[in-house]
Write a protein that holds these residues in place. Structure first.
Motif, PDB file in Angstrom:
ATOM      1  N   THR A 259       7.735   7.607   7.221  1.00  0.00           N
ATOM      2  CA  THR A 259       6.298   7.756   7.029  1.00  0.00           C
ATOM      3  C   THR A 259       5.589   8.630   8.059  1.00  0.00           C
ATOM      4  OG1 THR A 259       5.977   5.695   8.224  1.00  0.00           O
ATOM      5  CG2 THR A 259       6.077   5.565   5.818  1.00  0.00           C
TER       6      THR A 259
ATOM      7  N   ILE B 159       1.868   5.715  -7.672  1.00  0.00           N
ATOM      8  CA  ILE B 159       0.779   6.413  -8.366  1.00  0.00           C
ATOM      9  C   ILE B 159       1.069   7.906  -8.424  1.00  0.00           C
ATOM     10  CG2 ILE B 159      -1.650   7.092  -8.179  1.00  0.00           C
ATOM     11  CD1 ILE B 159      -2.141   4.188  -7.071  1.00  0.00           C
ATOM     12  N   GLY B 160       1.497   8.465  -7.294  1.00  0.00           N
ATOM     13  CA  GLY B 160       1.825   9.892  -7.258  1.00  0.00           C
ATOM     14  C   GLY B 160       2.979  10.253  -8.175  1.00  0.00           C
TER      15      GLY B 160
ATOM     16  N   GLN C 191       9.765   2.679   5.320  1.00  0.00           N
ATOM     17  CA  GLN C 191       8.397   2.697   5.815  1.00  0.00           C
ATOM     18  C   GLN C 191       8.251   2.036   7.180  1.00  0.00           C
ATOM     19  OE1 GLN C 191       6.709   0.736   2.376  1.00  0.00           O
ATOM     20  NE2 GLN C 191       6.142  -1.028   3.598  1.00  0.00           N
TER      21      GLN C 191
ATOM     22  N   SER D 224       2.608   1.469  -3.481  1.00  0.00           N
ATOM     23  CA  SER D 224       1.705   1.724  -4.611  1.00  0.00           C
ATOM     24  C   SER D 224       1.195   3.164  -4.595  1.00  0.00           C
ATOM     25  CB  SER D 224       0.547   0.733  -4.625  1.00  0.00           C
ATOM     26  OG  SER D 224      -0.267   0.866  -3.488  1.00  0.00           O
ATOM     27  N   GLN D 225       0.905   3.699  -3.415  1.00  0.00           N
ATOM     28  CA  GLN D 225       0.467   5.096  -3.326  1.00  0.00           C
ATOM     29  C   GLN D 225       1.561   6.034  -3.830  1.00  0.00           C
ATOM     30  OE1 GLN D 225      -1.334   6.197   0.497  1.00  0.00           O
ATOM     31  NE2 GLN D 225      -1.715   4.014   0.819  1.00  0.00           N
ATOM     32  N   LEU D 226       2.785   5.777  -3.425  1.00  0.00           N
ATOM     33  CA  LEU D 226       3.907   6.598  -3.878  1.00  0.00           C
ATOM     34  C   LEU D 226       4.087   6.474  -5.389  1.00  0.00           C
ATOM     35  CD1 LEU D 226       6.308   8.437  -3.234  1.00  0.00           C
ATOM     36  CD2 LEU D 226       7.648   6.375  -2.772  1.00  0.00           C
TER      37      LEU D 226
ATOM     38  N   SER E 154       0.813  -1.227   0.000  1.00  0.00           N
ATOM     39  CA  SER E 154       0.000   0.000   0.000  1.00  0.00           C
ATOM     40  C   SER E 154       0.844   1.274   0.000  1.00  0.00           C
ATOM     41  CB  SER E 154      -0.973   0.003   1.178  1.00  0.00           C
ATOM     42  OG  SER E 154      -0.273  -0.011   2.403  1.00  0.00           O
ATOM     43  N   TRP E 155       1.893   1.321   0.815  1.00  0.00           N
ATOM     44  CA  TRP E 155       2.745   2.521   0.855  1.00  0.00           C
ATOM     45  C   TRP E 155       3.429   2.723  -0.496  1.00  0.00           C
ATOM     46  CZ3 TRP E 155       2.297   5.715   4.846  1.00  0.00           C
ATOM     47  CH2 TRP E 155       1.937   5.204   6.092  1.00  0.00           C
TER      48      TRP E 155
END
Length: 126
Positions: A116, A24-25, A85, A20-22, A17-18
Motif C-alpha cells: 500500500t 470498486i475500481g 495491506q 472495497s476501494q480496490l 476500506s482497502w
C-alpha cells in the motif's frame, strides 16, 4: 485483460476500506472474477485460472501464510500477484508472522508483491 481475484470472502471485500476501494475500481473495468478462500479450499471454479490473464490474491496475508499449501495446490504453479495491506506485520521482530514472505514465496509462484505504500515497496525490494 481478465483478472482472477482471490479473496477471503465477499463480506470482507465489502467492509474493509482497502479491499472495497480496490473492488470498486476493478468492478468498473468489468474484467474481474472472484474466487473465495472457501472456494479454493473446496477446489471450486479452477477453470477460471486458465480463463484469466492475471491472478491477484487479496486474501489477508496471514491467511495466505496459513493456507499457502492449499492455495499452491489450487493454482498448480500459475503465477500470482499478492496484495498485502499490512506488510509491517510480517517484518517486525516481535511478530509471530516474521519471515512469512520467504515461506509464501517458496510455496507459491509469486510474480509480485503489491503493497500500500512506496516506502514499503522500497523496503521490501532491498
Amino acid at each position: 485483460m481478465k483478472i482472477l481475484q482471490l479473496i477471503d470472502n465477499h463480506d470482507y471485500v465489502c467492509t474493509n476500506s482497502w479491499q472495497s476501494q480496490l473492488a470498486i475500481g476493478l468492478d468498473r473495468l468489468n474484467l474481474v472474477k472472484r474466487v473465495t478462500l472457501d472456494d479454493i479450499k473446496n477446489g471450486l471454479n479452477k477453470h477460471l485460472i486458465s480463463e484469466c490473464d492475471v491472478v491477484l490474491s487479496t486474501i489477508k496475508f496471514r491467511n495466505v501464510m496459513r493456507d499457502r499449501d492449499v492455495i499452491a495446490k489450487y493454482l498448480d504453479g500459475s503465477p500470482v500477484h499478492l496484495y498485502d495491506q499490512d506488510p509491517h506485520e510480517f517484518h517486525t521482530d516481535d511478530s509471530p508472522y516474521k519471515g512469512a514472505y520467504p515461506l509464501v514465496t517458496g510455496a507459491l509462484n509469486v510474480k509480485k508483491y503489491l503493497v500500500t505504500s512506496k516506502w514499503w515497496a522500497d523496503r521490501l525490494n532491498d
